[in-house]
Design a protein around this motif. Structure first.
Motif, PDB file in Angstrom:
ATOM      1  N   ARG A  42     -54.158  71.414  51.538  1.00 28.32           N
ATOM      2  CA  ARG A  42     -54.876  72.282  50.598  1.00 28.32           C
ATOM      3  C   ARG A  42     -56.327  72.490  50.973  1.00 28.32           C
ATOM      4  NH1 ARG A  42     -53.365  68.519  45.715  1.00 28.32           N
ATOM      5  NH2 ARG A  42     -53.827  67.127  47.463  1.00 28.32           N
TER       6      ARG A  42
ATOM      7  N   GLY B  12     -48.801  62.652  47.499  1.00 27.72           N
ATOM      8  CA  GLY B  12     -49.832  62.212  46.574  1.00 27.72           C
ATOM      9  C   GLY B  12     -49.362  60.888  46.014  1.00 27.72           C
TER      10      GLY B  12
ATOM     11  N   ILE C 141     -51.983  53.961  42.473  1.00 23.43           N
ATOM     12  CA  ILE C 141     -51.399  52.864  41.699  1.00 23.43           C
ATOM     13  C   ILE C 141     -51.809  53.017  40.236  1.00 23.43           C
ATOM     14  CG2 ILE C 141     -50.981  51.071  43.436  1.00 23.43           C
ATOM     15  CD1 ILE C 141     -53.776  49.953  42.771  1.00 23.43           C
ATOM     16  N   SER C 142     -50.877  52.770  39.368  1.00 26.15           N
ATOM     17  CA  SER C 142     -51.150  52.809  37.926  1.00 26.15           C
ATOM     18  C   SER C 142     -50.022  52.077  37.210  1.00 26.15           C
ATOM     19  CB  SER C 142     -51.185  54.266  37.435  1.00 26.15           C
ATOM     20  OG  SER C 142     -51.242  54.306  36.016  1.00 26.15           O
TER      21      SER C 142
ATOM     22  N   LEU D  54     -49.347  56.239  32.489  1.00 28.67           N
ATOM     23  CA  LEU D  54     -49.180  57.572  33.085  1.00 28.67           C
ATOM     24  C   LEU D  54     -48.922  58.619  32.007  1.00 28.67           C
ATOM     25  CD1 LEU D  54     -46.727  56.898  36.070  1.00 28.67           C
ATOM     26  CD2 LEU D  54     -49.144  57.567  36.236  1.00 28.67           C
ATOM     27  N   SER D  55     -49.516  59.780  32.186  1.00 28.48           N
ATOM     28  CA  SER D  55     -49.176  60.923  31.332  1.00 28.48           C
ATOM     29  C   SER D  55     -48.113  61.735  32.075  1.00 28.48           C
ATOM     30  CB  SER D  55     -50.419  61.790  31.111  1.00 28.48           C
ATOM     31  OG  SER D  55     -50.820  62.374  32.341  1.00 28.48           O
TER      32      SER D  55
ATOM     33  N   ALA E 216     -48.043  65.256  38.915  1.00 27.63           N
ATOM     34  CA  ALA E 216     -49.004  65.418  40.022  1.00 27.63           C
ATOM     35  C   ALA E 216     -48.395  64.870  41.315  1.00 27.63           C
ATOM     36  CB  ALA E 216     -50.304  64.690  39.694  1.00 27.63           C
TER      37      ALA E 216
ATOM     38  N   ILE F 145     -45.692  67.235  44.446  1.00 26.66           N
ATOM     39  CA  ILE F 145     -46.009  67.249  45.881  1.00 26.66           C
ATOM     40  C   ILE F 145     -44.828  66.667  46.675  1.00 26.66           C
ATOM     41  CG2 ILE F 145     -47.574  66.467  47.705  1.00 26.66           C
ATOM     42  CD1 ILE F 145     -49.719  65.969  45.497  1.00 26.66           C
TER      43      ILE F 145
ATOM     44  N   TRP G  51     -39.960  51.287  49.687  1.00 30.03           N
ATOM     45  CA  TRP G  51     -39.549  51.110  48.290  1.00 30.03           C
ATOM     46  C   TRP G  51     -38.436  52.087  47.888  1.00 30.03           C
ATOM     47  CZ3 TRP G  51     -45.378  51.417  47.742  1.00 30.03           C
ATOM     48  CH2 TRP G  51     -45.849  52.731  47.696  1.00 30.03           C
TER      49      TRP G  51
ATOM     50  N   GLY H 239     -56.872  58.170  52.802  1.00 32.14           N
ATOM     51  CA  GLY H 239     -56.192  58.731  51.637  1.00 32.14           C
ATOM     52  C   GLY H 239     -55.398  57.694  50.870  1.00 32.14           C
ATOM     53  N   ALA H 240     -54.663  56.864  51.583  1.00 35.91           N
ATOM     54  CA  ALA H 240     -53.819  55.868  50.914  1.00 35.91           C
ATOM     55  C   ALA H 240     -54.655  54.712  50.389  1.00 35.91           C
ATOM     56  CB  ALA H 240     -52.755  55.352  51.883  1.00 35.91           C
TER      57      ALA H 240
ATOM     58  N   VAL I  69     -59.946  55.405  41.825  1.00 37.11           N
ATOM     59  CA  VAL I  69     -59.020  56.448  42.284  1.00 37.11           C
ATOM     60  C   VAL I  69     -59.561  57.816  41.865  1.00 37.11           C
ATOM     61  CG1 VAL I  69     -56.704  57.397  42.031  1.00 37.11           C
ATOM     62  CG2 VAL I  69     -56.996  54.934  42.257  1.00 37.11           C
TER      63      VAL I  69
ATOM     64  N   LYS J  23     -60.962  66.957  45.819  1.00 40.43           N
ATOM     65  CA  LYS J  23     -60.709  68.225  45.110  1.00 40.43           C
ATOM     66  C   LYS J  23     -61.808  69.242  45.373  1.00 40.43           C
ATOM     67  CE  LYS J  23     -58.547  66.891  41.058  1.00 40.43           C
ATOM     68  NZ  LYS J  23     -58.510  66.857  39.612  1.00 40.43           N
TER      69      LYS J  23
ATOM     70  N   ARG K  59     -61.016  71.450  48.252  1.00 39.66           N
ATOM     71  CA  ARG K  59     -59.801  72.276  48.323  1.00 39.66           C
ATOM     72  C   ARG K  59     -60.122  73.757  48.384  1.00 39.66           C
ATOM     73  NH1 ARG K  59     -56.052  69.489  43.693  1.00 39.66           N
ATOM     74  NH2 ARG K  59     -56.061  67.416  44.603  1.00 39.66           N
TER      75      ARG K  59
HETATM   76  C1  HXC Z   1     -53.363  57.364  35.979  1.00 43.37           C
HETATM   77  C2  HXC Z   1     -53.954  59.366  36.940  1.00 43.37           C
HETATM   78  C3  HXC Z   1     -54.684  58.710  37.960  1.00 43.37           C
HETATM   79  C4  HXC Z   1     -54.729  57.278  37.910  1.00 43.37           C
HETATM   80  C5  HXC Z   1     -54.804  60.862  38.320  1.00 43.37           C
HETATM   81  N1  HXC Z   1     -54.075  60.686  37.199  1.00 43.37           N
HETATM   82  N2  HXC Z   1     -55.191  59.661  38.789  1.00 43.37           N
HETATM   83  N3  HXC Z   1     -53.304  58.707  35.961  1.00 43.37           N
HETATM   84  N4  HXC Z   1     -54.059  56.660  36.912  1.00 43.37           N
HETATM   85  N5  HXC Z   1     -55.363  56.584  38.840  1.00 43.37           N
HETATM   86  C6  HXC Z   1     -53.518  61.738  36.330  1.00 43.37           C
HETATM   87  C7  HXC Z   1     -54.650  62.551  35.710  1.00 43.37           C
HETATM   88  O1  HXC Z   1     -55.206  61.857  34.619  1.00 43.37           O
HETATM   89  C8  HXC Z   1     -53.930  63.811  35.283  1.00 43.37           C
HETATM   90  O2  HXC Z   1     -53.214  63.676  34.093  1.00 43.37           O
HETATM   91  C9  HXC Z   1     -52.871  63.962  36.380  1.00 43.37           C
HETATM   92  O3  HXC Z   1     -52.775  62.703  37.061  1.00 43.37           O
HETATM   93  C10 HXC Z   1     -53.237  65.027  37.380  1.00 43.37           C
HETATM   94  O4  HXC Z   1     -54.514  64.716  37.896  1.00 43.37           O
HETATM   95  P1  HXC Z   1     -55.262  65.727  38.861  1.00 43.37           P
HETATM   96  O5  HXC Z   1     -56.470  65.027  39.380  1.00 43.37           O
HETATM   97  O6  HXC Z   1     -55.454  67.052  38.175  1.00 43.37           O
HETATM   98  O7  HXC Z   1     -54.167  65.894  40.007  1.00 43.37           O
HETATM   99  P2  HXC Z   1     -54.115  66.790  41.267  1.00 43.37           P
HETATM  100  O8  HXC Z   1     -55.367  67.576  41.463  1.00 43.37           O
HETATM  101  O9  HXC Z   1     -52.822  67.482  41.226  1.00 43.37           O
HETATM  102  O10 HXC Z   1     -54.144  65.672  42.459  1.00 43.37           O
HETATM  103  C11 HXC Z   1     -52.980  65.006  42.831  1.00 43.37           C
HETATM  104  C12 HXC Z   1     -53.229  63.524  43.003  1.00 43.37           C
HETATM  105  C13 HXC Z   1     -54.373  63.233  44.023  1.00 43.37           C
HETATM  106  C14 HXC Z   1     -51.899  62.916  43.467  1.00 43.37           C
HETATM  107  C15 HXC Z   1     -53.641  62.930  41.660  1.00 43.37           C
HETATM  108  O11 HXC Z   1     -54.486  61.817  44.197  1.00 43.37           O
HETATM  109  C16 HXC Z   1     -54.122  63.838  45.378  1.00 43.37           C
HETATM  110  O12 HXC Z   1     -54.356  65.026  45.589  1.00 43.37           O
HETATM  111  N6  HXC Z   1     -53.653  63.028  46.361  1.00 43.37           N
HETATM  112  C17 HXC Z   1     -53.355  63.500  47.739  1.00 43.37           C
HETATM  113  C18 HXC Z   1     -53.637  62.440  48.745  1.00 43.37           C
HETATM  114  C19 HXC Z   1     -52.972  61.119  48.454  1.00 43.37           C
HETATM  115  O13 HXC Z   1     -52.642  60.777  47.323  1.00 43.37           O
HETATM  116  N7  HXC Z   1     -52.786  60.335  49.531  1.00 43.37           N
HETATM  117  C20 HXC Z   1     -52.149  59.059  49.425  1.00 43.37           C
HETATM  118  C21 HXC Z   1     -50.754  59.134  49.966  1.00 43.37           C
HETATM  119  S1  HXC Z   1     -50.385  57.539  50.412  1.00 43.37           S
HETATM  120  P3  HXC Z   1     -53.841  64.123  32.628  1.00 43.37           P
HETATM  121  O14 HXC Z   1     -52.688  63.969  31.687  1.00 43.37           O
HETATM  122  O15 HXC Z   1     -54.952  63.132  32.386  1.00 43.37           O
HETATM  123  O16 HXC Z   1     -54.346  65.521  32.779  1.00 43.37           O
HETATM  124  C22 HXC Z   1     -48.887  57.041  50.070  1.00 43.37           C
HETATM  125  C23 HXC Z   1     -48.659  55.668  50.661  1.00 43.37           C
HETATM  126  C24 HXC Z   1     -47.459  54.987  50.157  1.00 43.37           C
HETATM  127  O17 HXC Z   1     -48.096  57.695  49.473  1.00 43.37           O
HETATM  128  C25 HXC Z   1     -47.159  53.636  50.766  1.00 43.37           C
HETATM  129  C26 HXC Z   1     -48.198  52.638  50.938  1.00 43.37           C
HETATM  130  C27 HXC Z   1     -47.694  51.264  51.436  1.00 43.37           C
END
Ligand code: HXC
Ligand code: NAP
Length: 300
Positions: free
Chosen positions: A46, A105, A108-109, A114-115, A121, A125, A157, A205-206, A287, A295, A298
């Motif tokens: 993005r 995406g 941890i939570s 979680l909502s 989210a 993806i 997992w 990222g991770a 996080v 963001k 993007r």
């Molecule tokens: C609880 C959370 C949160 C958190 C976000 N949210 N972070 N809830 N705890 N830490 C909630 C928000 O409150 C919101 O809900 C909803 O998620 C959407 O949030 P946005 O920020 O608007 O999301 P978005 O812009 O779509 O971004 C997606 C994302 C972001 C997943 C949240 O992290 C992202 O873009 N990630 C891409 C890169 C990434 O994650 N890389 C790691 C991959 S590693 P509400 O209801 O409040 O609106 C991986 C490794 C696995 O997978 C294995 C390791 C061993």
């Protein structure tokens, strides 16, 4: 990453790949590995600026090897955007030879915190976006009677669940089901689907989202039988092997590359059960700040 001597020069010459999320982390490493062996590699994400920077950096290194990295902005959560980008790639030089479903995406939570939007989210993806990509490529390969290869980057997992990463565990497990199902359904068309389940390979990222300092009490490093994280080159070598000519009979498989962490009874975040409410509040803040920074960059 410097690719070692495991494969002969030009192994992937003339081949064309799309790596989703190829601008950063493991996707960027695989893009370099494929291009260094002579492939043309499209990378999508993005943040166009990040993709462009990666493409420039990698092209400077792989040019002499005949490889090329091309950046394309795409939000894989949007089915029409996926269709448009895959059509654009086909128009740019013909059929792809392979798709790497690497974009994801995750954070941890505690699941109770979680909502529905938080779940979506991640699921939109990993689960939806990877399917859209697989479908857009697969239907073209079938229509054009071309062979194709899909690798999905999963996690261990998919076999034992992912406490504190439930939306990711559910979505990745869905992709494992897709891999096994389509290996059978599309096998007669010469389309292969395999998967890689990496253990810990530190990426920005991770680690910002899964290992913020506030969660250090759940650190996974000491639980790995090999006592170390993965080396990027090890993952890239496996990803090259899977798409290269010569193992076409391999399909429907998921190969873990994790130092036997999964067999040792971990590989997921079960240790985070020890975190307190205060720890979880700090994790969430960290996080959130990583998300906000990304963001702001993007472009789609
Ligand atoms: C609880 C959370 C949160 C958190 C976000 N949210 N972070 N809830 N705890 N830490 C909630 C928000 O409150 C919101 O809900 C909803 O998620 C959407 O949030 P946005 O920020 O608007 O999301 P978005 O812009 O779509 O971004 C997606 C994302 C972001 C997943 C949240 O992290 C992202 O873009 N990630 C891409 C890169 C990434 O994650 N890389 C790691 C991959 S590693 P509400 O209801 O409040 O609106 C991986 C490794 C696995 O997978 C294995 C390791 C061993
Ligand atoms: P990363 O650098 O954060 O990579 C994720 C990539 O996905 C980013 O480039 C991101 O780019 C892209 N992406 C996210 N949402 C997208 C969307 N909607 N459309 C297009 N692209 C999107 O993390 P990583 O560690 O390299 O992870 C790569 C893969 O490896 C993931 O599938 C992950 O689950 C898996 N994995 C990693 C580890 C590890 O230890 N690192 C372990 C097991 C599995 P934008 O933000 O620009 O879109």
């Amino acid at each position: 990453m410097a690719l070692g001597t495991m494969f002969k020069d030009g192994l992937l010459k003339g081949k064309r790949f799309l790596i989703t999320g190829g601008g950063t982390g493991l996707g960027k490493e695989m893009a370099e590995g494929y291009a260094a062996l002579g492939a043309t590699v499209y990378i999508c994400g993005r943040r166009f600026g990040v993709l462009e920077e990666t493409a420039n950096e990698l092209n400077a290194r792989v040019k002499a090897k005949g490889g090329l990295v091309k950046p394309i902005a795409c939000d894989i959560r949007v089915a029409q955007a996926v269709e448009d980008v895959v059509a654009q790639i086909w128009a740019d030089g013909g059929a792809l030879d392979g798709l790497i479903n690497n974009a994801a995406g995750n954070f941890i939570s505690r699941t109770k915190d979680l909502s529905p939007r938080g779940f979506d989210a991640i699921a939109s993806i990993v689960f939806h976006g990877s399917f859209y990509m697989t479908l857009a490529c697969g239907k073209r390969w079938i229509e054009e009677k071309k062979k194709g290869s899909v690798i999905s980057i999963l996690t261990t997992w998919v076999w034992n669940g992912g406490p504190f990463t439930v939306p990711s565990a559910m979505s990745k497990t869905g992709l494992w089901a897709m891999t096994q199902s389509l290996a059978v359904e599309w096998g007669p068309h010469g389309i292969r689907l395999n998967a890689i389940a990496p253990g810990p390979f530190p990426t920005k990222g991770a680690w910002e989202r899964l290992s913020p300092s506030a969660a250090n009490r759940g650190s996974t490093d000491t639980r790995n039988p090999m006592g170390r994280n993965g080396e990027m080159e090890e993952l890239v070598n496996l990803a090259v092997f899977m798409v290269a000519d010569g193992c076409e009979y391999m399909t429907g498989q998921c190969v873990a590359i994790d130092g036997a962490m999964y067999q040792a009874g971990s590989g997921n975040f079960s240790a985070l059960s020890k975190l307190t409410d205060e720890d979880w509040a700090a994790v969430r803040d960290q996080v959130k700040s990583a998300n906000e920074k990304d963001k702001a960059q993007r472009t789609v």
